[in-house]
Scaffold this active site. Structure first.
Site, PDB file in Angstrom:
ATOM      1  N   THR A 126       0.828  -1.212   0.000  1.00 39.10           N
ATOM      2  CA  THR A 126       0.000   0.000   0.000  1.00 39.10           C
ATOM      3  C   THR A 126       0.861   1.261   0.000  1.00 39.10           C
ATOM      4  OG1 THR A 126      -1.625  -1.220   1.278  1.00 39.10           O
ATOM      5  CG2 THR A 126      -1.893   1.164   1.209  1.00 39.10           C
ATOM      6  N   GLU A 127       0.419   2.247  -0.772  1.00 38.23           N
ATOM      7  CA  GLU A 127       1.127   3.530  -0.838  1.00 38.23           C
ATOM      8  C   GLU A 127       0.172   4.654  -0.437  1.00 38.23           C
ATOM      9  OE1 GLU A 127       3.196   4.008  -4.531  1.00 38.23           O
ATOM     10  OE2 GLU A 127       4.372   2.194  -4.167  1.00 38.23           O
ATOM     11  N   SER A 132      -6.245  -0.097  -2.704  1.00 45.05           N
ATOM     12  CA  SER A 132      -7.088  -1.033  -3.468  1.00 45.05           C
ATOM     13  C   SER A 132      -6.557  -1.182  -4.892  1.00 45.05           C
ATOM     14  CB  SER A 132      -8.535  -0.530  -3.532  1.00 45.05           C
ATOM     15  OG  SER A 132      -9.031  -0.303  -2.237  1.00 45.05           O
ATOM     16  N   ILE A 159       2.095  -0.104   6.975  1.00 45.48           N
ATOM     17  CA  ILE A 159       2.729  -1.419   6.861  1.00 45.48           C
ATOM     18  C   ILE A 159       2.908  -2.076   8.240  1.00 45.48           C
ATOM     19  CG2 ILE A 159       4.677  -2.712   5.876  1.00 45.48           C
ATOM     20  CD1 ILE A 159       2.809  -1.161   3.841  1.00 45.48           C
ATOM     21  N   ARG A 273     -24.615 -10.179  34.943  1.00 43.96           N
ATOM     22  CA  ARG A 273     -25.208  -8.847  35.113  1.00 43.96           C
ATOM     23  C   ARG A 273     -26.708  -8.956  35.395  1.00 43.96           C
ATOM     24  NH1 ARG A 273     -23.863  -3.734  36.509  1.00 43.96           N
ATOM     25  NH2 ARG A 273     -25.235  -2.196  35.536  1.00 43.96           N
ATOM     26  N   GLU A 368      -6.142  -5.843   3.860  1.00 43.92           N
ATOM     27  CA  GLU A 368      -5.981  -6.950   2.904  1.00 43.92           C
ATOM     28  C   GLU A 368      -7.166  -7.062   1.942  1.00 43.92           C
ATOM     29  OE1 GLU A 368      -3.914 -10.502   4.014  1.00 43.92           O
ATOM     30  OE2 GLU A 368      -3.121  -9.543   5.794  1.00 43.92           O
ATOM     31  N   THR A 370     -10.500  -4.285   0.863  1.00 41.09           N
ATOM     32  CA  THR A 370     -11.728  -3.797   1.509  1.00 41.09           C
ATOM     33  C   THR A 370     -12.911  -4.702   1.132  1.00 41.09           C
ATOM     34  OG1 THR A 370     -12.295  -2.428  -0.391  1.00 41.09           O
ATOM     35  CG2 THR A 370     -10.926  -1.388   1.314  1.00 41.09           C
ATOM     36  N   SER A 371     -14.030  -4.491   1.809  1.00 41.75           N
ATOM     37  CA  SER A 371     -15.229  -5.291   1.488  1.00 41.75           C
ATOM     38  C   SER A 371     -15.661  -5.046   0.045  1.00 41.75           C
ATOM     39  CB  SER A 371     -16.367  -4.942   2.452  1.00 41.75           C
ATOM     40  OG  SER A 371     -16.029  -5.386   3.745  1.00 41.75           O
TER      41      SER A 371
HETATM   42  C1  LIG Z   1      -3.855  -1.094  10.459  1.00 42.09           C
HETATM   43  C2  LIG Z   1      -3.564  -1.358   9.037  1.00 42.09           C
HETATM   44  C3  LIG Z   1      -2.599  -2.301   8.683  1.00 42.09           C
HETATM   45  C4  LIG Z   1      -2.283  -2.509   7.320  1.00 42.09           C
HETATM   46  N1  LIG Z   1      -1.251  -3.362   7.001  1.00 42.09           N
HETATM   47  C5  LIG Z   1      -0.807  -3.399   5.709  1.00 42.09           C
HETATM   48  C6  LIG Z   1       0.370  -4.120   5.353  1.00 42.09           C
HETATM   49  O1  LIG Z   1       0.993  -4.785   6.194  1.00 42.09           O
HETATM   50  N2  LIG Z   1       0.808  -4.074   4.068  1.00 42.09           N
HETATM   51  C7  LIG Z   1       0.152  -3.346   3.098  1.00 42.09           C
HETATM   52  O2  LIG Z   1       0.608  -3.327   1.965  1.00 42.09           O
HETATM   53  N3  LIG Z   1      -0.979  -2.660   3.399  1.00 42.09           N
HETATM   54  C8  LIG Z   1      -1.457  -2.670   4.686  1.00 42.09           C
HETATM   55  N4  LIG Z   1      -2.593  -1.953   4.997  1.00 42.09           N
HETATM   56  C9  LIG Z   1      -3.275  -1.218   3.957  1.00 42.09           C
HETATM   57  C10 LIG Z   1      -4.643  -1.758   3.583  1.00 42.09           C
HETATM   58  O3  LIG Z   1      -4.518  -3.008   2.950  1.00 42.09           O
HETATM   59  C11 LIG Z   1      -5.348  -0.696   2.739  1.00 42.09           C
HETATM   60  O4  LIG Z   1      -5.676   0.368   3.610  1.00 42.09           O
HETATM   61  C12 LIG Z   1      -6.574  -1.214   2.040  1.00 42.09           C
HETATM   62  O5  LIG Z   1      -6.232  -2.153   1.055  1.00 42.09           O
HETATM   63  C13 LIG Z   1      -7.386  -0.082   1.381  1.00 42.09           C
HETATM   64  O6  LIG Z   1      -6.572   0.739   0.623  1.00 42.09           O
HETATM   65  P1  LIG Z   1      -6.634   2.337   0.845  1.00 42.09           P
HETATM   66  O7  LIG Z   1      -6.542   2.591   2.295  1.00 42.09           O
HETATM   67  O8  LIG Z   1      -5.659   2.965  -0.046  1.00 42.09           O
HETATM   68  O9  LIG Z   1      -8.102   2.719   0.401  1.00 42.09           O
HETATM   69  P2  LIG Z   1      -8.566   3.128  -1.134  1.00 42.09           P
HETATM   70  O10 LIG Z   1      -8.059   2.104  -2.091  1.00 42.09           O
HETATM   71  O11 LIG Z   1      -8.200   4.542  -1.381  1.00 42.09           O
HETATM   72  O12 LIG Z   1     -10.122   2.984  -0.994  1.00 42.09           O
HETATM   73  C14 LIG Z   1     -10.938   3.961  -0.347  1.00 42.09           C
HETATM   74  C15 LIG Z   1     -12.387   3.479  -0.409  1.00 42.09           C
HETATM   75  O13 LIG Z   1     -12.809   3.402  -1.781  1.00 42.09           O
HETATM   76  C16 LIG Z   1     -13.297   2.102  -2.047  1.00 42.09           C
HETATM   77  N5  LIG Z   1     -12.998   1.760  -3.447  1.00 42.09           N
HETATM   78  C17 LIG Z   1     -11.813   1.840  -4.083  1.00 42.09           C
HETATM   79  N6  LIG Z   1     -11.932   1.430  -5.363  1.00 42.09           N
HETATM   80  C18 LIG Z   1     -13.241   1.065  -5.530  1.00 42.09           C
HETATM   81  C19 LIG Z   1     -14.002   0.542  -6.625  1.00 42.09           C
HETATM   82  N7  LIG Z   1     -13.431   0.291  -7.814  1.00 42.09           N
HETATM   83  N8  LIG Z   1     -15.318   0.288  -6.425  1.00 42.09           N
HETATM   84  C20 LIG Z   1     -15.885   0.505  -5.215  1.00 42.09           C
HETATM   85  N9  LIG Z   1     -15.229   0.999  -4.143  1.00 42.09           N
HETATM   86  C21 LIG Z   1     -13.919   1.275  -4.302  1.00 42.09           C
HETATM   87  C22 LIG Z   1     -12.548   1.191  -1.070  1.00 42.09           C
HETATM   88  O14 LIG Z   1     -13.235  -0.053  -0.897  1.00 42.09           O
HETATM   89  C23 LIG Z   1     -12.565   2.060   0.168  1.00 42.09           C
HETATM   90  O15 LIG Z   1     -13.807   1.964   0.812  1.00 42.09           O
HETATM   91  C24 LIG Z   1      -2.966  -1.779   6.337  1.00 42.09           C
HETATM   92  C25 LIG Z   1      -3.954  -0.865   6.694  1.00 42.09           C
HETATM   93  C26 LIG Z   1      -4.244  -0.634   8.017  1.00 42.09           C
HETATM   94  C27 LIG Z   1      -5.264   0.421   8.355  1.00 42.09           C
END
Ligand SMILES: Cc1cc2nc3c(=O)[nH]c(=O)nc-3n(C[C@H](O)[C@H](O)[C@H](O)COP(=O)(O)OP(=O)(O)OC[C@H]3O[C@@H](n4cnc5c(N)ncnc54)[C@H](O)[C@@H]3O)c2cc1C
Length: 386
Positions: A126-127, A132, A159, A273, A368, A370-371
């Site tokens: 993730t960056e 996603s 990360i 309780r 890992e 999103t829903s």
């Molecule tokens: C505590 C924590 C630990 C983590 N650990 C790791 C790790 O070890 N390694 C790593 O690489 N990452 C890690 N992550 C990152 C995590 O996997 C990402 O936050 C996640 O995949 C979502 O990416 P984003 O935050 O960039 O959200 P975005 O991709 O910006 O998405 C934002 C919203 O838009 C929605 N969305 C995006 N595209 C679409 C679409 N085409 N259609 C419908 N909805 C969409 C998403 O579902 C989300 O609701 C971690 C995150 C957290 C918070």
């Protein structure tokens, strides 16, 4: 299909459950409140062999598989999710890429210490500009022909396990070139901790998982040997899709554990309780709520075990893994909300485990994949293309 556990897996389940109850439960609340990484607990998990569960014995692993890992994660998360995610990320994201895609030398160099828990591995995908849409990676790596080194520039965010005192490596994805059609060619590269130019930020302040380590990473002309390439050049995207498919099963097991922990705590509290002269659990409204929570946890367990069984059998499991992750994370949030409600005001107090479970549940619908991403994967597996 029989989803009951073999005697070996039942023994593992009991051992981890006892550890979670006797060692994790009494201590983890304080670590969580202090936002502190629980080194002593993680060390003990290492001694138990948990970090080596699905890896071959020749590399110091326990010779188990993803079912064994899921069982351990479920039992840990039943008590606490910070330690469970430390194990999940250490195994599924830290060590598994090296096991699946590493050369013999890379496996020998890294796996024994990862399996023993002496060091933790992390996975940087993730960056700041996107998670996603992981194909939109901006971090770059260029091969310097003079020194035969990769030169990495860019940043990663969120990360897990990337900045602890025992973190040994982060595998990062980076653009290493362009395909003939102009699309980026993404590769995975192992960056050992402490490499000059590789900076790890202070831990984030998070809503939950407060005893786990999550950091932002930056890379400024970071040089690592060409031999640190993991797998084939340009295969990084396909590799991490495989890693995430498997990881979803692990997160689903973890979410199931949290959902079951909510049932455990609610049953106990509903008996203790009293209101209006009798235990609150004597009210059908409370009984039905807890029965529904149990139904959801049970169904989630069947879903992750089904996906894991397919993976272990070498069958396709992509859809089942996405279904298990989507369902279990949704019901983990449901159960955490309902358990907090059953606990009334005490459910809002951090000293009660359900408060921690409530704070820890939301990320399960995000990390890992999103829903929404799970729904996209399921729809794609059903032949629906957008
Ligand atoms: C505590 C924590 C630990 C983590 N650990 C790791 C790790 O070890 N390694 C790593 O690489 N990452 C890690 N992550 C990152 C995590 O996997 C990402 O936050 C996640 O995949 C979502 O990416 P984003 O935050 O960039 O959200 P975005 O991709 O910006 O998405 C934002 C919203 O838009 C929605 N969305 C995006 N595209 C679409 C679409 N085409 N259609 C419908 N909805 C969409 C998403 O579902 C989300 O609701 C971690 C995150 C957290 C918070």
């Amino acid at each position: 299909m029989d989803h009951r556990l073999s005697p070996e897996l039942e023994e593992l389940r009991r051992t981890v459950a006892e550890f979670a109850h006797d060692v994790v439960a009494p201590k983890i609340g304080d670590f969580y409140e202090r936002h502190e990484f629980p080194y002593e607990i993680v060390r003990e998990m290492g001694r138990m062999g948990l970090f080596g569960l699905p890896f071959p014995e020749e590399y110091g692993g326990m010779g188990g598989d993803y079912l064994a890992l899921g069982i351990a994660l479920e039992e840990l998360a039943r008590v606490d999710s910070s330690v469970a995610i430390t194990l999940e990320a250490g195994v599924s994201l830290g060590a598994m890429p090296i096991h699946l895609f590493g050369t013999q030398e890379q496996k020998q160099q890294w796996l024994p210490r990862l399996c023993s828990g002496e060091i933790l591995g992390a996975f940087g995908l993730t960056e700041p500009d996107g998670g996603s849409d992981a194909g939109a990676t901006r971090t770059t790596a260029r091969l310097d022909p003079e020194t035969d080194e990769w030169v990495i520039n860019g940043s990663k965010c969120f990360i897990t396990n990337s900045g602890t005192d025992i973190t040994g490596l982060v595998t990062v994805t980076a653009v290493t070139g362009r395909k003939p059609d102009g699309r980026p060619q993404i590769s995975a590269i192992i960056v050992p901790s402490g490499t000059p130019g590789f900076t790890v930020a202070a831990p984030y302040s998070k809503v939950g998982w407060n005893a786990s380590d999550t950091r932002e990473l930056s890379f400024a002309d970071v040089r690592v040997p060409a031999a640190n390439l993991l797998g084939e050049e340009g295969r990084g995207y396909a590799q991490f899709l495989r890693i995430l498919d498997e990881g979803r099963i692990a997160i689903a097991a973890l979410a199931t554990g949290l959902a079951q922990g909510c049932v455990d705590e609610s049953v106990k509290y509903a008996k203790e309780r009293h209101a209006f002269g009798r235990p609150i659990g004597a009210n059908q409204a409370i009984q039905f709520k807890i029965a529904d929570m149990e139904m959801k946890a049970h169904t989630a367990r069947l879903a992750w075990r089904d996906a894991a069984s397919r993976l272990v059998a070498g069958e396709p499991f992509k859809k089942e893994a996405a279904l298990a992750k989507l369902y279990s994370s949704t019901i983990a949030v449901d159960n955490a909300r309902d358990a907090t409600q059953i606990h009334g005001g005490y459910g809002f107090m951090n000293e009660y485990p359900v408060a921690r479970m409530w704070r820890d549940s939301k990320i399960l619908e995000i990390g890992e994949g999103t829903s929404e991403v799970q729904r996209m994967l399921i729809a794609r597996e059903l032949g629906l293309v957008g």
